[in-house]
Design a protein around this motif. Structure first.
Motif, mmCIF file in Angstrom:
data_model
loop_
_atom_site.group_PDB
_atom_site.id
_atom_site.type_symbol
_atom_site.label_atom_id
_atom_site.label_comp_id
_atom_site.label_asym_id
_atom_site.label_seq_id
_atom_site.Cartn_x
_atom_site.Cartn_y
_atom_site.Cartn_z
ATOM 1 N N LEU A 145 -6.730 2.323 -4.610
ATOM 2 C CA LEU A 145 -5.710 2.764 -5.626
ATOM 3 C C LEU A 145 -6.050 4.123 -6.450
ATOM 4 C CD1 LEU A 145 -5.508 -0.686 -7.670
ATOM 5 C CD2 LEU A 145 -3.966 0.069 -5.467
ATOM 6 N N GLU A 171 -9.069 -1.500 -4.416
ATOM 7 C CA GLU A 171 -8.025 -2.698 -4.858
ATOM 8 C C GLU A 171 -8.656 -3.900 -4.954
ATOM 9 O OE1 GLU A 171 -3.397 -3.736 -3.929
ATOM 10 O OE2 GLU A 171 -4.781 -3.878 -2.204
ATOM 11 N N VAL A 186 -0.012 11.290 -16.974
ATOM 12 C CA VAL A 186 0.037 10.689 -15.541
ATOM 13 C C VAL A 186 0.993 11.209 -14.673
ATOM 14 C CG1 VAL A 186 0.243 8.604 -14.071
ATOM 15 C CG2 VAL A 186 -0.906 8.452 -16.187
ATOM 16 N N ARG A 193 0.662 7.561 -9.212
ATOM 17 C CA ARG A 193 0.141 6.195 -9.210
ATOM 18 C C ARG A 193 0.357 5.861 -7.701
ATOM 19 N NH1 ARG A 193 -0.926 3.849 -14.596
ATOM 20 N NH2 ARG A 193 0.310 4.959 -16.093
ATOM 21 N N SER A 194 -0.665 5.429 -6.844
ATOM 22 C CA SER A 194 -0.361 5.199 -5.435
ATOM 23 C C SER A 194 -1.202 4.539 -4.982
ATOM 24 C CB SER A 194 0.043 6.412 -4.720
ATOM 25 O OG SER A 194 -1.171 7.332 -4.625
ATOM 26 N N SER A 195 -1.166 3.789 -3.697
ATOM 27 C CA SER A 195 -2.206 2.947 -3.045
ATOM 28 C C SER A 195 -2.188 3.974 -1.666
ATOM 29 C CB SER A 195 -1.684 1.443 -2.808
ATOM 30 O OG SER A 195 -0.541 1.185 -2.298
ATOM 31 N N LEU A 204 -3.735 0.441 -11.555
ATOM 32 C CA LEU A 204 -2.691 1.307 -11.830
ATOM 33 C C LEU A 204 -1.905 0.807 -13.028
ATOM 34 C CD1 LEU A 204 -1.725 2.114 -8.184
ATOM 35 C CD2 LEU A 204 -3.107 3.338 -9.737
ATOM 36 N N ASP A 205 -1.970 -0.477 -13.142
ATOM 37 C CA ASP A 205 -0.982 -0.978 -14.674
ATOM 38 C C ASP A 205 -2.180 -0.768 -15.715
ATOM 39 O OD1 ASP A 205 1.148 -1.671 -13.075
ATOM 40 O OD2 ASP A 205 0.275 -3.695 -12.479
ATOM 41 N N TYR A 215 -10.151 7.270 -7.667
ATOM 42 C CA TYR A 215 -9.898 6.500 -6.753
ATOM 43 C C TYR A 215 -10.495 4.931 -6.864
ATOM 44 C CZ TYR A 215 -7.967 10.324 -4.232
ATOM 45 O OH TYR A 215 -7.338 11.723 -3.921
ATOM 46 N N ALA A 227 -5.019 7.290 -8.871
ATOM 47 C CA ALA A 227 -4.172 7.670 -10.257
ATOM 48 C C ALA A 227 -4.624 9.106 -10.321
ATOM 49 C CB ALA A 227 -4.486 7.080 -11.619
#
Length: 252
Positions: free
Chosen positions: A131, A153, A106, A109-111, A160-161, A150, A133
């Protein structure tokens, strides 16, 4: 190695070709290493440029060497032929099924807010939270692809978790989330690696890359995710079997 000037030209190019092939197979010329120039090879083997060009072209056709205009010829990693196989297994994901050991790292990881293009791909509103990754994909120890995924959300708030380093995206969707996967829309384009991409993929700036843009849907036709992947052009070629009706067939 020195060649006999009285030898037949076809034997001369075979000698040069076989000698270079052996250096590549033995590792004397490593993956990504630049091979000597035409002039250097002519001097080394005491042959003409025509002979050298034929020998090198045969190795290019074989996939052992690739050329970059203005930069020279380089040792390739042996290519994999990617076929349409089991469902949702078309792309670099197929490598693990044909002998490679694929793993992922990885990178991000972002939004973010959905752009018009993402909103259209995911069937959500512009500005909705998406979201993302980004992972670097390896076959054995060789980086082969940059994969950015993508999702909405709203549909996958813990995505992402839940997406770990080596977890298959399709495994996450089907096994963890219990989703029945449907069709994929795949577009394959060709580009060249930028400096940042080349550094991550361990290739030369300007090297050819496939750009795989994909939308995966569930069994009811609802978009699950959009992904954009950069796949090293020297690592794969694609093979399609198409019926007379224009359908891509699954190979046995």
């Amino acid at each position: 190695m020195t060649s006999n000037n009285d030898a037949r030209p076809d034997l001369l190019y075979s000698q040069v070709e076989n000698n270079l092939r052996q250096q590549i197979i033995s590792g004397e010329l490593g993956v990504g290493e630049k091979i000597p120039t035409e002039l250097e090879l002519c001097e080394r083997y005491s042959v003409s440029r025509i002979t050298v060009r034929r020998a090198v072209q045969n190795l290019v056709d074989e996939g052992l060497i690739y050329r970059l205009r203005g930069k020279g010829s380089f040792v390739s990693v042996p290519k994999r032929v990617i076929r349409k196989g089991s469902p949702n297994n078309f792309g670099y994901h197929a490598f693990s099924d044909i002998g490679g050991k694929s793993h992922r790292r990885v990178l991000e990881r972002s939004s973010l807010e959905a752009t018009p293009a993402l909103a259209n791909a995911l069937d959500i509103k512009v500005g909705d939270t998406v979201l993302m990754a980004k992972r670097l994909v390896f076959e054995d120890s060789i980086p082969i692809a940059l994969d950015s995924v993508y999702v909405s959300e709203r549909s996958f708030p813990s995505f992402l978790d839940d997406l770990s380093e080596d977890m298959s995206l399709y495994g996450l969707l089907s096994e963890n989330y219990g989703i029945q996967l449907g069709v994929e829309e795949l577009v394959i384009d060709v580009s060249t690696a930028r400096e940042d991409e080349a550094k991550l993929l361990s290739c030369i700036v300007g090297s050819p890359v496939y750009v795989l843009s994909k939308i995966t849907k569930d069994s009811e036709g609802n978009p699950l995710h959009y992904s954009k992947s950069l796949l090293r052009g020297d690592r794969a070629s694609f093979r399609f079997v198409i019926s007379p009706e224009g359908k891509i067939l699954t190979e046995a």
